[in-house]
Each structure stands twice: as structure tokens, then as C-alpha cells.
Design a protein around this motif. Structure first.
Motif, PDB file in Angstrom:
ATOM      1  N   GLY A  23       0.804  -1.219   0.000  1.00 41.22           N
ATOM      2  CA  GLY A  23       0.000   0.000   0.000  1.00 41.22           C
ATOM      3  C   GLY A  23       0.836   1.266   0.000  1.00 41.22           C
ATOM      4  O   GLY A  23       0.401   2.292  -0.518  1.00 41.22           O
ATOM      5  N   GLN A  24       2.044   1.208   0.571  1.00 39.59           N
ATOM      6  CA  GLN A  24       2.890   2.403   0.597  1.00 39.59           C
ATOM      7  C   GLN A  24       3.280   2.808  -0.818  1.00 39.59           C
ATOM      8  O   GLN A  24       3.238   3.970  -1.179  1.00 39.59           O
ATOM      9  CB  GLN A  24       4.141   2.144   1.442  1.00 39.59           C
ATOM     10  CG  GLN A  24       3.839   2.015   2.921  1.00 39.59           C
ATOM     11  CD  GLN A  24       3.352   3.324   3.500  1.00 39.59           C
ATOM     12  OE1 GLN A  24       3.980   4.352   3.355  1.00 39.59           O
ATOM     13  NE2 GLN A  24       2.194   3.286   4.156  1.00 39.59           N
TER      14      GLN A  24
ATOM     15  N   GLU B  20       1.637   1.962  -3.524  1.00 35.30           N
ATOM     16  CA  GLU B  20       0.419   2.361  -4.243  1.00 35.30           C
ATOM     17  C   GLU B  20      -0.003   3.767  -3.859  1.00 35.30           C
ATOM     18  O   GLU B  20      -0.395   4.563  -4.719  1.00 35.30           O
ATOM     19  CB  GLU B  20      -0.697   1.364  -3.947  1.00 35.30           C
ATOM     20  CG  GLU B  20      -0.425   0.008  -4.575  1.00 35.30           C
ATOM     21  CD  GLU B  20      -1.518  -0.982  -4.314  1.00 35.30           C
ATOM     22  OE1 GLU B  20      -2.407  -0.680  -3.484  1.00 35.30           O
ATOM     23  OE2 GLU B  20      -1.487  -2.059  -4.929  1.00 35.30           O
ATOM     24  N   ALA B  21       0.078   4.079  -2.547  1.00 34.61           N
ATOM     25  CA  ALA B  21      -0.312   5.415  -2.113  1.00 34.61           C
ATOM     26  C   ALA B  21       0.620   6.460  -2.724  1.00 34.61           C
ATOM     27  O   ALA B  21       0.172   7.512  -3.169  1.00 34.61           O
ATOM     28  CB  ALA B  21      -0.291   5.502  -0.590  1.00 34.61           C
ATOM     29  N   ALA B  22       1.930   6.141  -2.755  1.00 31.20           N
ATOM     30  CA  ALA B  22       2.889   7.080  -3.348  1.00 31.20           C
ATOM     31  C   ALA B  22       2.565   7.288  -4.825  1.00 31.20           C
ATOM     32  O   ALA B  22       2.599   8.413  -5.322  1.00 31.20           O
ATOM     33  CB  ALA B  22       4.312   6.556  -3.179  1.00 31.20           C
ATOM     34  N   ASN B  23       2.233   6.196  -5.523  1.00 32.03           N
ATOM     35  CA  ASN B  23       1.849   6.320  -6.933  1.00 32.03           C
ATOM     36  C   ASN B  23       0.583   7.144  -7.084  1.00 32.03           C
ATOM     37  O   ASN B  23       0.483   7.994  -7.965  1.00 32.03           O
ATOM     38  CB  ASN B  23       1.628   4.935  -7.545  1.00 32.03           C
ATOM     39  CG  ASN B  23       2.931   4.222  -7.813  1.00 32.03           C
ATOM     40  OD1 ASN B  23       3.981   4.857  -7.884  1.00 32.03           O
ATOM     41  ND2 ASN B  23       2.876   2.913  -7.941  1.00 32.03           N
TER      42      ASN B  23
ATOM     43  N   LEU C 174       3.777  10.716  -7.066  1.00 32.92           N
ATOM     44  CA  LEU C 174       5.231  10.814  -6.923  1.00 32.92           C
ATOM     45  C   LEU C 174       5.925  10.038  -8.034  1.00 32.92           C
ATOM     46  O   LEU C 174       5.421   9.023  -8.501  1.00 32.92           O
ATOM     47  CB  LEU C 174       5.673  10.259  -5.563  1.00 32.92           C
ATOM     48  CG  LEU C 174       5.146  10.958  -4.315  1.00 32.92           C
ATOM     49  CD1 LEU C 174       5.695  10.286  -3.068  1.00 32.92           C
ATOM     50  CD2 LEU C 174       5.514  12.428  -4.321  1.00 32.92           C
ATOM     51  N   SER C 175       7.105  10.510  -8.441  1.00 34.49           N
ATOM     52  CA  SER C 175       7.891   9.776  -9.427  1.00 34.49           C
ATOM     53  C   SER C 175       8.553   8.582  -8.745  1.00 34.49           C
ATOM     54  O   SER C 175       8.561   8.486  -7.526  1.00 34.49           O
ATOM     55  CB  SER C 175       8.966  10.690 -10.019  1.00 34.49           C
ATOM     56  OG  SER C 175       9.950  10.960  -9.039  1.00 34.49           O
TER      57      SER C 175
ATOM     58  N   GLN D 160      11.217   9.777  -6.371  1.00 33.87           N
ATOM     59  CA  GLN D 160      10.638  10.372  -5.162  1.00 33.87           C
ATOM     60  C   GLN D 160      10.044   9.298  -4.262  1.00 33.87           C
ATOM     61  O   GLN D 160      10.165   9.350  -3.038  1.00 33.87           O
ATOM     62  CB  GLN D 160       9.547  11.375  -5.552  1.00 33.87           C
ATOM     63  CG  GLN D 160      10.089  12.646  -6.173  1.00 33.87           C
ATOM     64  CD  GLN D 160       8.970  13.533  -6.688  1.00 33.87           C
ATOM     65  OE1 GLN D 160       7.925  13.057  -7.134  1.00 33.87           O
ATOM     66  NE2 GLN D 160       9.186  14.832  -6.630  1.00 33.87           N
TER      67      GLN D 160
ATOM     68  N   LEU E 223      11.607   9.290  -0.696  1.00 31.72           N
ATOM     69  CA  LEU E 223      10.753   9.946   0.300  1.00 31.72           C
ATOM     70  C   LEU E 223       9.893   8.961   1.083  1.00 31.72           C
ATOM     71  O   LEU E 223       9.546   9.217   2.235  1.00 31.72           O
ATOM     72  CB  LEU E 223       9.835  10.969  -0.379  1.00 31.72           C
ATOM     73  CG  LEU E 223      10.512  12.159  -1.056  1.00 31.72           C
ATOM     74  CD1 LEU E 223       9.506  12.956  -1.857  1.00 31.72           C
ATOM     75  CD2 LEU E 223      11.183  13.038  -0.019  1.00 31.72           C
ATOM     76  N   ILE E 224       9.535   7.847   0.457  1.00 27.28           N
ATOM     77  CA  ILE E 224       8.583   6.935   1.104  1.00 27.28           C
ATOM     78  C   ILE E 224       9.230   5.599   1.478  1.00 27.28           C
ATOM     79  O   ILE E 224       9.175   5.175   2.630  1.00 27.28           O
ATOM     80  CB  ILE E 224       7.369   6.682   0.184  1.00 27.28           C
ATOM     81  CG1 ILE E 224       6.730   7.997  -0.246  1.00 27.28           C
ATOM     82  CG2 ILE E 224       6.358   5.771   0.860  1.00 27.28           C
ATOM     83  CD1 ILE E 224       6.210   8.860   0.877  1.00 27.28           C
TER      84      ILE E 224
ATOM     85  N   PRO F 140      13.228   5.776   3.572  1.00 27.82           N
ATOM     86  CA  PRO F 140      13.184   6.213   4.977  1.00 27.82           C
ATOM     87  C   PRO F 140      12.547   5.165   5.895  1.00 27.82           C
ATOM     88  O   PRO F 140      12.966   5.005   7.036  1.00 27.82           O
ATOM     89  CB  PRO F 140      12.334   7.486   4.929  1.00 27.82           C
ATOM     90  CG  PRO F 140      12.472   7.988   3.550  1.00 27.82           C
ATOM     91  CD  PRO F 140      12.621   6.771   2.680  1.00 27.82           C
ATOM     92  N   GLN F 141      11.557   4.455   5.373  1.00 28.22           N
ATOM     93  CA  GLN F 141      10.926   3.425   6.205  1.00 28.22           C
ATOM     94  C   GLN F 141      11.755   2.148   6.237  1.00 28.22           C
ATOM     95  O   GLN F 141      11.869   1.497   7.281  1.00 28.22           O
ATOM     96  CB  GLN F 141       9.532   3.112   5.672  1.00 28.22           C
ATOM     97  CG  GLN F 141       8.573   4.270   5.791  1.00 28.22           C
ATOM     98  CD  GLN F 141       7.179   3.885   5.363  1.00 28.22           C
ATOM     99  OE1 GLN F 141       6.564   2.990   5.923  1.00 28.22           O
ATOM    100  NE2 GLN F 141       6.670   4.549   4.355  1.00 28.22           N
TER     101      GLN F 141
ATOM    102  N   VAL G 271      12.647  12.481   9.128  1.00 22.90           N
ATOM    103  CA  VAL G 271      12.390  12.933   7.772  1.00 22.90           C
ATOM    104  C   VAL G 271      11.529  14.176   7.803  1.00 22.90           C
ATOM    105  O   VAL G 271      10.526  14.231   8.485  1.00 22.90           O
ATOM    106  CB  VAL G 271      11.675  11.843   6.953  1.00 22.90           C
ATOM    107  CG1 VAL G 271      11.292  12.401   5.603  1.00 22.90           C
ATOM    108  CG2 VAL G 271      12.576  10.651   6.791  1.00 22.90           C
TER     109      VAL G 271
ATOM    110  N   VAL H  11       9.687  17.201   5.238  1.00 21.90           N
ATOM    111  CA  VAL H  11       9.357  17.468   3.841  1.00 21.90           C
ATOM    112  C   VAL H  11       9.589  18.948   3.576  1.00 21.90           C
ATOM    113  O   VAL H  11       9.206  19.768   4.387  1.00 21.90           O
ATOM    114  CB  VAL H  11       7.902  17.087   3.543  1.00 21.90           C
ATOM    115  CG1 VAL H  11       7.584  17.427   2.113  1.00 21.90           C
ATOM    116  CG2 VAL H  11       7.701  15.620   3.805  1.00 21.90           C
TER     117      VAL H  11
END
Lengths: 386, 283
Positions: A284-285, A287-290, A294-295, A298, A302-303, A306-307, A384, A386
């Protein structure tokens, strides 16, 4: 109620027995050490042996004390550990991400590498790399001369190396220090400008090219110092005389074998850690970024990373600690690390108990430093903004 | 490969053969009467004969469905019927294997620019919220506008606070997602999607992972959004929401669009046996 069945009495009894047993053990150790004249006085006696590494400290091995020789060994260990940690991290990230590649060949190559180096003993790998070096590289009489610049033989690889020099206007040796300090100051200015530009980019949304500015400032600054000060170091080029390398920097086969072995072995484990940490994130992370738009870059920076780093760092730290401990396999290729030097001292002076005490404390200290540094890294990467 | 026709052509073309499509398919696919308020609206989403396969399993089977601007469509169906797959194809989280999908005049195809353009026009809310756990609530919302639309930070934060007011939790701005209840998290997710100022919002079972007492707060936000004129496609089992808010209900089964119509049609007089069976089980 009989005393024996009271909980409080039971607890007291258990603790009393434990204290008594521990006390007995320590008393025994103390007594045994007394019999053996436990003490570290022998370490300050002259060493009367030589080791192959003479880097950092000028030693002759005859008049230097044993503790000095030991510290030379510690330095040799630290070099291997430091280089192997850096290289194995690079290998781990590259191979770990490659294993997740949608390119069939890349993913399979990465898998093959991991399976080979994860499932064979480190000792075998180190010895094998050493053997390849000794047998595969030419002997010193037939040294491979790369344009009088670098030399390759089974005595190692010799490359040019910068040495401090008196600079322009007859500056003394410490001119180098001035030069380095100037470069650091210019770097600091460049980083400050970069941060200001990044802040402005965040505040206005307009691109401010922080990296380009920082790089430009540093390049111009470095050029100016070069014009004003001259180059206050000279490049020491190696050459071969008889059967020896002279000057330059020599990477000896023992060092190379140990470092490469540790890198390949640990890199395979790091790759699995990197892959596992990325795969452990919920789909889901991504998918949510997409969905947010976000490219791919990114999304990764960014997602995902860091995790993933949060999960990665404790396991990677364990691998770094393993590098430290596994560096004692230097013994197998006769690299004069701290364990081997300690062994020589022990041969000459006895005091095995004291030497092992020193060895254990040294490895623990290095491990503690690695852990402390990694804790700082952990605190940094998981924060992190932004 | 960019489509050489203009968006207007695509829309005109896709609006045209609708009646024809209805005749060559089962009678149930015939578009029923729409709400009068949408009579003159243009098509926002055009999907024609869309197929999607997962290996040997056909998840979408010749789905043709056009959705008007400002229309609220609720998609019903048993699990595995392809309803989630359908809306995930609309912002290309899944790639369709055959057929055509045109969003607001932009056809979804191999062209990555089309995908980027669609994703900033289509907001999505997931069943599992999928908030970014390492970012504060505020940063979750400002991330997209700042990084994709290059909105200045202060502006993005002001917008985010407005949206948090709108979903009713401005006081949670500086918390992290894990500190919020499920309902609050889902409302943040809605705010995050709205921050990109999308023309279309997709909801993939937005209340299915919530405790019963939190469902209403999310549905209220969705209802308010519907009344503001957003084009919405909602996959849900909340029949109350479907009855009150939807302009049109669509029933999926085994990857195919089985029946569509107004809520009144569905709840009083469904035509298909499969629809009747499903509604009898769920109501």
C-alpha cells in the motif's frame, strides 16, 4: 507456615545462593591470577620483532615497546574493518536492489552472488582470494607496469600517493594543514549556501539549484586556493627496486584478500537485509505514493527508503559488528592484524591470559564504537522532513 | 503512443455509441435513467470493453461504463467480482489488458506522461488508509502538492489545514498517523487525496477496515464531498450511503458489469437474478 514455604524467604534464599556462588567464582579467579603473577608490565618491554605494516607510525620493531606493536596491529585491523564496512554496504545496496529488479538477468545474477557467498565459509573465501592473488598475479621480477604509474605483482598493487610538501612562498609542512583547513571552510560555505537555497526552494516552490550552487562555489574556491597556494602536496610515485616496491602506496595481497573476502561475504548478507527491508513494507505504501503522483525516484527516497532504513539499520549494524570480529581471520593470510600481533607477543613473552584480556577488550571497544556510530546514523535517517 | 485525436473527439465518440453498446449486450447493461442534474453533463470517465487478466484469472470481462462529471457512482459486488480492480485501473495502479480507458479526455496507455497527468487528477482513498507512517499528518497532506505540483511550503500547509478543517480534525495536524483512530486516519487519507485538487475521487472500500462507530464520520465527509460537486466512484458495502448519495449503482459479478441503474431501481426492482441474490444477502 514453615519458613521454607514462605515466598519472601524463598527469594532471599535464591539470591543468597547466587551471591555466594558468584563470590566463590571471583575469589577463585583472583586466587588463580595471583598464582600466575597477573600484570601488564611486560607490554612496555621492547618488542624485538617486526610486522609487515608500517603505516601511520614509523616503527623499527626492535626498540619499540610491545604495546606500540600491538597498536600497529590494531590500526591494521581498523583499516580492514573500515574499508570492508564501506564496500560491503555499497555491495549490499546495489545487489539488494538488483534482486528486486524486474530485469530477469540482473535479478538472477544478484541471487547467484548472494547464494554463493552467503553459503560458503568466510575462511574459504579469504584464502581463495589470497591464493588467486599469489598465483594469478605476476611475480615481482615480471611486474605489470601500468605506465610507470601503478604496478601489479603478487607482492601487491603499488599506486601513487600524495605526501605533504612545502608549498608556495616556502611555506613549511604545515602549509598542508592551512590548505586542508581552507578547503574545509570553503566546503562549509558551500553547504550553507546549499541549505539556504533549499530552504528558499521549500518556501517559494521555485527551483533554486542548491546542489549546483554548492558544487560551483566549492570548485571555484578550490581553484582559487590552488592558484594562490600552489599544490602543497606532491604525488609520490612508486617504483620497483630489486624485489621491493619503494615509495607510493602499496596495497598488499594480505590486506586485499582479507578486505575483499570480508566485503563479498558481508555484502551478500547486507543484500538480503536490504531486499528484506524493502519487501517488508506494505504494498500500500508504493500504491499510495503512486496515487499521490510521486515519481519512482521520489517514491524511493521519500517513502520507501526512509521506512526501510528503520528496519535495516539494526540488522546492518549486526553485520558491521561481524566484520569487526571476522577480521581476526587475518590469521589465515598472515595479515598482521591485532590478533596476529598479539599472538606473536604471546609467543615471545607468555602472559596468554593478559593478552587475551587485551584482545577481548579491544574487539569490544571497536564494536562499541561501531554501535554508537550506527545509533547516531539511525537517529539521523529516521528523521524525515518534507 | 499519444492519441492523435483531440479530447473532445474522444468524448464525442465515446458518448455516441452508448446506445449501440447497450443493444449488443445483455439488456441489463442498458443505461437506466440518470439523475436530471446530470442530463447535460459531459463524460468524465470513459471505459470501453476493458479486460484485465491476472495470469489465468480474468478479473475484468468486457467492462463498458461511462461516468459523467459530478456523478456519484457506487459499485457493488461480491468479493473477487472485479470492482476494486476496475477502479484501480482508472488511475493505472493496474494496467488493463484490452479496451480503452479515457479520463477527462486523456487516454490511459503506455505513455508515461498520460499516467502522470491522470494521477494528479485522480485522487484515491484505500481500504487500509495507506498513510505514510514516517510523516506527520500535515506532511502526509503537503507531500504531494510540494513534490509533484511544486506548491510553496506555506501555501501547501495552508491548504492542508483547510482540508483538515473540512474533514473535521485540524487539531491532529502535528500527530503521526499511528496516533490517530482508524476513522481519523481515513479522513486524513481523504484530505491527502484532496490536496492534489483532483477532478475525480476513487474510494476503494473506504469504511471496510473501520470499527462500526467510526464509519459514520468517514461517510459524512464523503457525503459532504459528493454535495460539493466532486466526481466520485465508490466501492462500498454501505447500502445506506449508496441509497442516499449515489446517482447510479453498478453491480459487478465475476469481472463483468451485470446491472446498473438508479438506487431506486436497484432497491425496488432489480432485474437480474444475480443482483437480486446479492442484494438479498447484503440487505
Amino acid at each position: 507456615m514453615p519458613l521454607f514455604y514462605r515466598r519472601g524467604f524463598r527469594r532471599l534464599l535464591q539470591q543468597g545462593l547466587y551471591v555466594a556462588a558468584t563470590g566463590l567464582l571471583f575469589w577463585y579467579i583472583y586466587d588463580a591470577l595471583n598464582l600466575r603473577e597477573f600484570g601488564f608490565g611486560f607490554l612496555s618491554d621492547p618488542a624485538a620483532f617486526k610486522v609487515a605494516n608500517q603505516w601511520l607510525i614509523d616503527i623499527d620493531g626492535v626498540t619499540n615497546s610491545r604495546i606500540t606493536m600491538y597498536l600497529v596491529g590494531v590500526w591494521a585491523s581498523l583499516r580492514v574493518v573500515f574499508v570492508a564496512i564501506l564496500l560491503s554496504t555499497v555491495v549490499g545496496i546495489v545487489v539488494g536492489v538488483s534482486r528486486l529488479s524486474s530485469n530477469w538477468l540482473v535479478a538472477r545474477m544478484a541471487m547467484l552472488y548472494v547464494e554463493v557467498f552467503r553459503n560458503t565459509p568466510l575462511l574459504v573465501q579469504v584464502v581463495l582470494v589470497y591464493a588467486i592473488f599469489l598465483v594469478g598475479a605476476p611475480i615481482i621480477q615480471e611486474v605489470l607496469n601500468i605506465g610507470d604509474f601503478a604496478f601489479v605483482s603478487n607482492r601487491g598493487v603499488a599506486i601513487p600517493w600524495p605526501v605533504p610538501d612545502a608549498g608556495l612562498w616556502g611555506l613549511p609542512d604545515w602549509g598542508v594543514g592551512v590548505w586542508v583547513a581552507l578547503l574545509i571552510a570553503i566546503g562549509a560555505v558551500a553547504m550553507t549556501v546549499r541549505r539556504q537555497r533549499q530552504d528558499r526552494e521549500r518556501a517559494t516552490g521555485q527551483p533554486q539549484y542548491g546542489n549546483r550552487w554548492a558544487f560551483g562555489i566549492f570548485a571555484v574556491g578550490a581553484l582559487v586556493t590552488f592558484i594562490v597556494l600552489g599544490l602543497p602536496v606532491s604525488i609520490d610515485r612508486p617504483y620497483v627496486e630489486g624485489t621491493r616496491y619503494l615509495e607510493g602506496m602499496v596495497i598488499r595481497p594480505e590486506f586485499a584478500a582479507l578486505t575483499i573476502g570480508l566485503t563479498l561475504y558481508t555484502g551478500a548478507f547486507n543484500a538480503e537485509i536490504v531486499r528484506g527491508s524493502i519487501q517488508a513494507l506494505p504494498r500500500g505504501q508504493t500504491e499510495a505514493a503512486n496515487a499521490v503522483g510521486l515519481s519512482a525516484y521520489q517514491r524511493m527516497t521519500l517513502i520507501i527508503l526512509p521506512q526501510a532504513l528503520r528496519q535495516m539499520i539494526p540488522s546492518i549494524t549486526n553485520q558491521y559488528l561481524n566484520v569487526n570480529k571476522n577480521s581476526s581471520l587475518a590469521y589465515a593470510v598472515l595479515y598482521d592484524d591485532l590478533f596476529r600481533v598479539a599472538g606473536i607477543i604471546q609467543n615471545k613473552a607468555g602472559h596468554a591470559l593478559e593478552m587475551f584480556f587485551v584482545i577481548i577488550v579491544t574487539y569490544m571497544l571497536i564494536s562499541l564504537v561501531i554501535s554508537a556510530v550506527m545509533n547516531l546514523v539511525n537517529a539521523r535517517v529516521t528523521r524525515v522532513g518534507v | 503512443m499519444p492519441d492523435e485525436r483531440s479530447p473532445a473527439d474522444i468524448i464525442a465518440e465515446s458518448a455516441g455509441p452508448k446506445a449501440a453498446v447497450a443493444t449488443d449486450r445483455s439488456p441489463s447493461a442498458e443505461p437506466d435513467e440518470l439523475s436530471p442534474r446530470l442530463a447535460n453533463a459531459r463524460d468524465m470517465i470513459v471505459t470501453e470493453h476493458v479486460d484485465k487478466w491476472f495470469g489465468d484469472f480474468q478479473a475484468l470481462d468486457d467492462v463498458t461504463l461511462n461516468i459523467k462529471e459530478e456523478e456519484i457512482v457506487v459499485i457493488l459486488g461480491p468479493s473477487g467480482s472485479g470492482k476494486s480492480t476496475y477502479i484501480r485501473c482508472l488511475n493505472r495502479l493496474e494496467e488493463h489488458d484490452a479496451g480503452r480507458i479515457v479520463i477527462d479526455g486523456i487516454e490511459l496507455n503506455e505513455d508515461v506522461r498520460a499516467m502522470q497527468a491522470i494521477r494528479s487528477e485522480v485522487g484515491m482513498v484505500f481500504q487500509q488508509f495507506n498513510l505514510f507512517p514516517h510523516l506527520s499528518v500535515l506532511s502526509n497532506i503537503t507531500l504531494g502538492p510540494q513534490k509533484v505540483r511544486h506548491v510553496p511550503k506555506l501555501e501547501a500547509e495552508a491548504l492542508a489545514m483547510q482540508l483538515l478543517e473540512r474533514v473535521g480534525i485540524p487539531e491532529q495536524a502535528d500527530k503521526f498517523p499511528a496516533q490517530l483512530s482508524g476513522g481519523q486516519q481515513q479522513r486524513v487519507a481523504i484530505a491527502r487525496a484532496l490536496a492534489m485538487q483532483p477532478k475525480i475521487m476513487l474510494f476503494d472500500e473506504p469504511t471496510s477496515a473501520l470499527d462500526p462507530e467510526m464509519i459514520k464520520e468517514v461517510l459524512d465527509v464523503m457525503q459532504e464531498l459528493a454535495e460539493s460537486g466532486m466526481t466520485m466512484i465508490v466501492v462500498t458495502h454501505e447500502m445506506g450511503f449508496a441509497r442516499e448519495v449515489a446517482d447510479r449503482l453498478v453491480f459487478f459479478d465475476e469481472g463483468a458489469l451485470v446491472e446498473q441503474g438508479t438506487p431506486e431501481h436497484f432497491f425496488t426492482n432489480p432485474r437480474e437474478e444475480r443482483t437480486k441474490l446479492f442484494l438479498s444477502q447484503i440487505l
